[in-house]
Design a protein around this motif. Structure first.
Motif, PDB file in Angstrom:
ATOM      1  N   ALA A 102      17.261  -6.544  20.894  1.00 49.59           N
ATOM      2  CA  ALA A 102      17.593  -7.776  21.623  1.00 49.59           C
ATOM      3  C   ALA A 102      18.865  -7.484  22.403  1.00 49.59           C
ATOM      4  O   ALA A 102      19.428  -6.386  22.295  1.00 49.59           O
ATOM      5  CB  ALA A 102      17.805  -8.941  20.648  1.00 49.59           C
ATOM      6  N   HIS A 103      19.314  -8.460  23.171  1.00 49.01           N
ATOM      7  CA  HIS A 103      20.503  -8.211  23.996  1.00 49.01           C
ATOM      8  C   HIS A 103      21.713  -7.813  23.152  1.00 49.01           C
ATOM      9  O   HIS A 103      22.594  -7.100  23.630  1.00 49.01           O
ATOM     10  CB  HIS A 103      20.835  -9.452  24.840  1.00 49.01           C
ATOM     11  N   ASP A 104      21.748  -8.236  21.895  1.00 50.71           N
ATOM     12  CA  ASP A 104      22.916  -7.967  21.053  1.00 50.71           C
ATOM     13  C   ASP A 104      22.552  -7.241  19.760  1.00 50.71           C
ATOM     14  O   ASP A 104      23.250  -7.359  18.751  1.00 50.71           O
ATOM     15  CB  ASP A 104      23.621  -9.291  20.723  1.00 50.71           C
ATOM     16  N   HIS A 105      21.463  -6.495  19.795  1.00 53.53           N
ATOM     17  CA  HIS A 105      20.955  -5.904  18.549  1.00 53.53           C
ATOM     18  C   HIS A 105      20.180  -4.624  18.887  1.00 53.53           C
ATOM     19  O   HIS A 105      19.270  -4.657  19.721  1.00 53.53           O
ATOM     20  CB  HIS A 105      20.031  -6.935  17.890  1.00 53.53           C
ATOM     21  N   SER A 106      20.573  -3.531  18.252  1.00 56.99           N
ATOM     22  CA  SER A 106      19.925  -2.242  18.531  1.00 56.99           C
ATOM     23  C   SER A 106      19.733  -1.477  17.233  1.00 56.99           C
ATOM     24  O   SER A 106      20.408  -1.744  16.237  1.00 56.99           O
ATOM     25  CB  SER A 106      20.819  -1.395  19.452  1.00 56.99           C
ATOM     26  N   VAL A 107      18.832  -0.529  17.270  1.00 57.82           N
ATOM     27  CA  VAL A 107      18.707   0.429  16.174  1.00 57.82           C
ATOM     28  C   VAL A 107      19.084   1.799  16.733  1.00 57.82           C
ATOM     29  O   VAL A 107      18.661   2.168  17.825  1.00 57.82           O
ATOM     30  CB  VAL A 107      17.281   0.447  15.598  1.00 57.82           C
ATOM     31  N   LEU A 108      19.911   2.506  15.983  1.00 61.53           N
ATOM     32  CA  LEU A 108      20.349   3.839  16.385  1.00 61.53           C
ATOM     33  C   LEU A 108      19.924   4.820  15.306  1.00 61.53           C
ATOM     34  O   LEU A 108      20.400   4.730  14.168  1.00 61.53           O
ATOM     35  CB  LEU A 108      21.875   3.868  16.552  1.00 61.53           C
ATOM     36  N   GLU A 109      19.016   5.708  15.664  1.00 68.71           N
ATOM     37  CA  GLU A 109      18.620   6.743  14.709  1.00 68.71           C
ATOM     38  C   GLU A 109      19.254   8.063  15.148  1.00 68.71           C
ATOM     39  O   GLU A 109      19.193   8.427  16.322  1.00 68.71           O
ATOM     40  CB  GLU A 109      17.101   6.891  14.649  1.00 68.71           C
ATOM     41  N   ILE A 110      19.879   8.736  14.202  1.00 64.19           N
ATOM     42  CA  ILE A 110      20.530  10.011  14.485  1.00 64.19           C
ATOM     43  C   ILE A 110      19.788  11.091  13.711  1.00 64.19           C
ATOM     44  O   ILE A 110      19.492  10.921  12.525  1.00 64.19           O
ATOM     45  CB  ILE A 110      22.016   9.989  14.050  1.00 64.19           C
ATOM     46  N   GLY A 111      19.476  12.179  14.410  1.00 63.14           N
ATOM     47  CA  GLY A 111      18.780  13.289  13.757  1.00 63.14           C
ATOM     48  C   GLY A 111      19.533  14.581  13.974  1.00 63.14           C
ATOM     49  O   GLY A 111      20.065  14.821  15.062  1.00 63.14           O
TER      50      GLY A 111
ATOM     51  N   GLN B 295      33.243  -4.831  20.421  1.00 61.39           N
ATOM     52  CA  GLN B 295      33.136  -5.033  21.866  1.00 61.39           C
ATOM     53  C   GLN B 295      32.088  -6.103  22.182  1.00 61.39           C
ATOM     54  O   GLN B 295      32.323  -7.000  23.008  1.00 61.39           O
ATOM     55  CB  GLN B 295      32.755  -3.703  22.528  1.00 61.39           C
ATOM     56  N   GLN B 296      30.931  -6.034  21.505  1.00 68.30           N
ATOM     57  CA  GLN B 296      29.873  -7.018  21.767  1.00 68.30           C
ATOM     58  C   GLN B 296      30.362  -8.435  21.460  1.00 68.30           C
ATOM     59  O   GLN B 296      30.101  -9.374  22.208  1.00 68.30           O
ATOM     60  CB  GLN B 296      28.642  -6.701  20.909  1.00 68.30           C
ATOM     61  N   LYS B 297      31.089  -8.559  20.364  1.00 61.98           N
ATOM     62  CA  LYS B 297      31.591  -9.873  19.967  1.00 61.98           C
ATOM     63  C   LYS B 297      32.509 -10.439  21.055  1.00 61.98           C
ATOM     64  O   LYS B 297      32.390 -11.590  21.464  1.00 61.98           O
ATOM     65  CB  LYS B 297      32.342  -9.735  18.647  1.00 61.98           C
ATOM     66  N   ALA B 298      33.410  -9.604  21.557  1.00 59.07           N
ATOM     67  CA  ALA B 298      34.378 -10.071  22.551  1.00 59.07           C
ATOM     68  C   ALA B 298      33.729 -10.353  23.905  1.00 59.07           C
ATOM     69  O   ALA B 298      34.151 -11.256  24.631  1.00 59.07           O
ATOM     70  CB  ALA B 298      35.489  -9.035  22.703  1.00 59.07           C
ATOM     71  N   LEU B 299      32.668  -9.602  24.218  1.00 57.48           N
ATOM     72  CA  LEU B 299      31.957  -9.856  25.481  1.00 57.48           C
ATOM     73  C   LEU B 299      31.320 -11.248  25.485  1.00 57.48           C
ATOM     74  O   LEU B 299      30.979 -11.778  26.540  1.00 57.48           O
ATOM     75  CB  LEU B 299      30.872  -8.786  25.703  1.00 57.48           C
ATOM     76  N   GLY B 300      31.185 -11.835  24.321  1.00 62.35           N
ATOM     77  CA  GLY B 300      30.616 -13.180  24.214  1.00 62.35           C
ATOM     78  C   GLY B 300      31.607 -14.284  24.509  1.00 62.35           C
ATOM     79  O   GLY B 300      31.240 -15.463  24.531  1.00 62.35           O
ATOM     80  N   SER B 301      32.854 -13.936  24.771  1.00 64.31           N
ATOM     81  CA  SER B 301      33.863 -14.963  25.059  1.00 64.31           C
ATOM     82  C   SER B 301      33.548 -15.654  26.387  1.00 64.31           C
ATOM     83  O   SER B 301      33.278 -14.989  27.390  1.00 64.31           O
ATOM     84  CB  SER B 301      35.253 -14.303  25.154  1.00 64.31           C
ATOM     85  N   VAL B 302      33.614 -16.972  26.404  1.00 67.49           N
ATOM     86  CA  VAL B 302      33.390 -17.677  27.677  1.00 67.49           C
ATOM     87  C   VAL B 302      34.539 -17.389  28.643  1.00 67.49           C
ATOM     88  O   VAL B 302      34.424 -17.599  29.843  1.00 67.49           O
ATOM     89  CB  VAL B 302      33.228 -19.202  27.496  1.00 67.49           C
ATOM     90  N   ALA B 303      35.663 -16.913  28.121  1.00 68.58           N
ATOM     91  CA  ALA B 303      36.804 -16.587  28.976  1.00 68.58           C
ATOM     92  C   ALA B 303      36.786 -15.125  29.427  1.00 68.58           C
ATOM     93  O   ALA B 303      37.737 -14.660  30.045  1.00 68.58           O
ATOM     94  CB  ALA B 303      38.101 -16.873  28.216  1.00 68.58           C
ATOM     95  N   TYR B 304      35.689 -14.400  29.126  1.00 74.82           N
ATOM     96  CA  TYR B 304      35.657 -12.970  29.445  1.00 74.82           C
ATOM     97  C   TYR B 304      35.686 -12.724  30.952  1.00 74.82           C
ATOM     98  O   TYR B 304      34.934 -13.332  31.709  1.00 74.82           O
ATOM     99  CB  TYR B 304      34.408 -12.294  28.854  1.00 74.82           C
ATOM    100  N   ARG B 305      36.551 -11.829  31.361  1.00 76.08           N
ATOM    101  CA  ARG B 305      36.562 -11.342  32.748  1.00 76.08           C
ATOM    102  C   ARG B 305      36.541  -9.814  32.693  1.00 76.08           C
ATOM    103  O   ARG B 305      37.254  -9.219  31.882  1.00 76.08           O
ATOM    104  CB  ARG B 305      37.835 -11.784  33.487  1.00 76.08           C
ATOM    105  N   PRO B 306      35.744  -9.171  33.572  1.00 81.97           N
ATOM    106  CA  PRO B 306      35.687  -7.701  33.563  1.00 81.97           C
ATOM    107  C   PRO B 306      37.062  -7.086  33.765  1.00 81.97           C
ATOM    108  O   PRO B 306      37.930  -7.661  34.445  1.00 81.97           O
ATOM    109  CB  PRO B 306      34.768  -7.392  34.748  1.00 81.97           C
ATOM    110  N   GLY B 307      37.269  -5.892  33.172  1.00 84.21           N
ATOM    111  CA  GLY B 307      38.544  -5.185  33.303  1.00 84.21           C
ATOM    112  C   GLY B 307      38.421  -3.996  34.247  1.00 84.21           C
ATOM    113  O   GLY B 307      37.314  -3.593  34.606  1.00 84.21           O
ATOM    114  N   ARG B 308      39.545  -3.427  34.644  1.00 85.53           N
ATOM    115  CA  ARG B 308      39.516  -2.292  35.573  1.00 85.53           C
ATOM    116  C   ARG B 308      39.147  -0.993  34.840  1.00 85.53           C
ATOM    117  O   ARG B 308      39.481  -0.815  33.674  1.00 85.53           O
ATOM    118  CB  ARG B 308      40.892  -2.140  36.234  1.00 85.53           C
ATOM    119  N   LEU B 309      38.476  -0.116  35.549  1.00 88.30           N
ATOM    120  CA  LEU B 309      38.035   1.149  34.966  1.00 88.30           C
ATOM    121  C   LEU B 309      39.058   2.253  35.183  1.00 88.30           C
ATOM    122  O   LEU B 309      39.793   2.258  36.171  1.00 88.30           O
ATOM    123  CB  LEU B 309      36.695   1.576  35.581  1.00 88.30           C
TER     124      LEU B 309
END
Ligand code: FES
Ligand SMILES: [Fe+2]
Length: 370
Positions: free
Chosen positions: A288-297, A335-349
């Motif tokens: 889902a948009h906020d849920h992934s599975v990561l398999e490492i081999g 990071q995912q949790k903070a991206l959910g802030s309604v006050a979120y603004r993108p930062g400089r790279l």
């Protein structure tokens, strides 16, 4: 997503901002990615050598639903949609070995080649054609022992998407490696954050200060559907600093490959980390948009795996991969949790975010965002 934020994210790197929060938090964006990217391209399933014997099977939960890999009694590996042709029960779960696959619901059974063998109480079904009721085959293609499927009949052949990746990794002879270890993590974060993290050594001195520590990397030019950085280090970084890696440098490794570890993203969602003595793959399955599975081999050359003391020497590699994997998924959940802030603004790279931006652009280029 907000148009001026998207514009800011695609400026030249020294003027660019990170992507709008919606790129990682909006279920509509995820739906578009599923349709236009994840279902349109190749999905990694397993290493060929993870199913060595006739009758071996493995099941997978993929972006396109349940999938089954089966090694037939003719030694041929096949890929099927993992459902019964009667009324659709999940046919197989987990991994195993069997001479036939029997549905747990009403006992229809299938050969390892997918043909329907048994179907109790179907005598009165008119015009019922057993031969038309085998398991549904899926496209399957392999490169160097890595087995993929796709749900897109029109997808180009896997090899045609790889560009110069086979050439870059040729001297590692990945086809001669064996997968000896896997672990599955389930981070509550967007799938793209995991890939961005793999192309970023900016974070390593902080997030991994107690394990691998600060790393430097260089971005390599690639041709094809993949990206690559090389973490420069004369010794393998597949074990933690402080002790010599137990396994030798792979014989015949080319000069470039001796300079460090290649970290690659093979679009859309598979990573290879290829060191001087081994490789590990990291497969991201977006849920889902906020849920992934990561398999490492983890994979090592076959002759290394065959040695009597292999398991003992491999333990520090497994420990490192799990520790670092958990450190990464930990920071990504924050990071995912903070991206959910309604006050979120993108930062400089930073200049060190060059491949982070390149990954976003690859995705953006394939989405119909108007
Ligand atoms: S659903 Fe499989 S036998 Fe009925
Ligand atoms: Fe990391």
């Amino acid at each position: 997503m907000i148009a001026d934020q998207l514009r800011a994210a695609t400026q030249p790197l020294n003027e660019a901002s990170s992507m709008p929060a919606g790129f990682y938090t909006d279920p509509e964006v995820f739906r578009a990615e599923r349709e236009h990217i994840l279902l349109a391209n190749w999905v990694f399933l397993a290493r060929d050598d993870q199913l060595p014997q006739p009758g071996d099977y493995r099941s997978f939960d993929t972006i396109g639903g349940p999938v089954l890999l089966v090694r037939g009694h003719d030694a041929v590996l096949r890929c099927f949609a993992n459902y019964c042709r009667h009324r659709g029960s999940l046919l197989a779960e987990g991994t195993g070995n069997s001479s036939r696959l029997v549905c747990p619901y009403h006992a229809w059974s299938y050969g390892t080649n997918g043909l329907l063998l048994g179907c109790p109480d179907m005598k009165s079904a008119e015009d019922f054609d057993r031969s038309a009721n085998g398991l549904v085959p899926l496209r399957m293609e392999s490169w160097a022992g890595f087995v993929f499927t796709t749900f897109n009949e029109l997808a180009p052949h896997l090899i045609d998407t790889l560009g110069d990746l086979p050439e870059r990794l040729a001297s590692h002879r990945l086809d001669e490696m064996r997968c000896t270890w896997t672990i599955t993590l389930e981070p509550r974060c967007n799938w793209k954050l995991i890939l961005e993290n793999a192309m970023d050594t900016y974070h390593t001195g902080l997030v991994h200060r107690q394990t691998v520590g600060a790393q430097q990397s260089r971005t390599l030019t690639t041709r094809g559907e993949w990206k690559c950085i090389q973490v420069t280090s004369g010794r393998s970084i597949a074990t933690l600093p402080g002790t010599e890696p137990p396994f030798p440098v792979i014989a015949g490794l080319d000069d470039d490959a001796r300079q460090g570890t290649y970290f690659t993203v093979l679009h859309p969602a598979l990573q290879f980390a290829v060191a001087q003595d081994c490789m590990w793959w990291l497969n991201v399955t977006p849920i889902a948009h906020d849920h992934s599975v990561l398999e490492i081999g983890g994979c090592f050359p076959a002759d290394v795996v065959a040695a009597a003391d292999f398991e003992c020497n491999a333990a520090p590699y497994y420990e490192r991969w799990e520790l670092v994997g958990r450190e990464d998924t930990g920071i990504l959940e924050r990071q995912q949790k903070a991206l959910g802030s309604v006050a979120y603004r993108p930062g400089r790279l930073s200049w060190r975010d060059d491949q982070v931006q390149a990954l976003s652009r690859w995705v953006l280029d394939r989405l119909p965002l108007g």
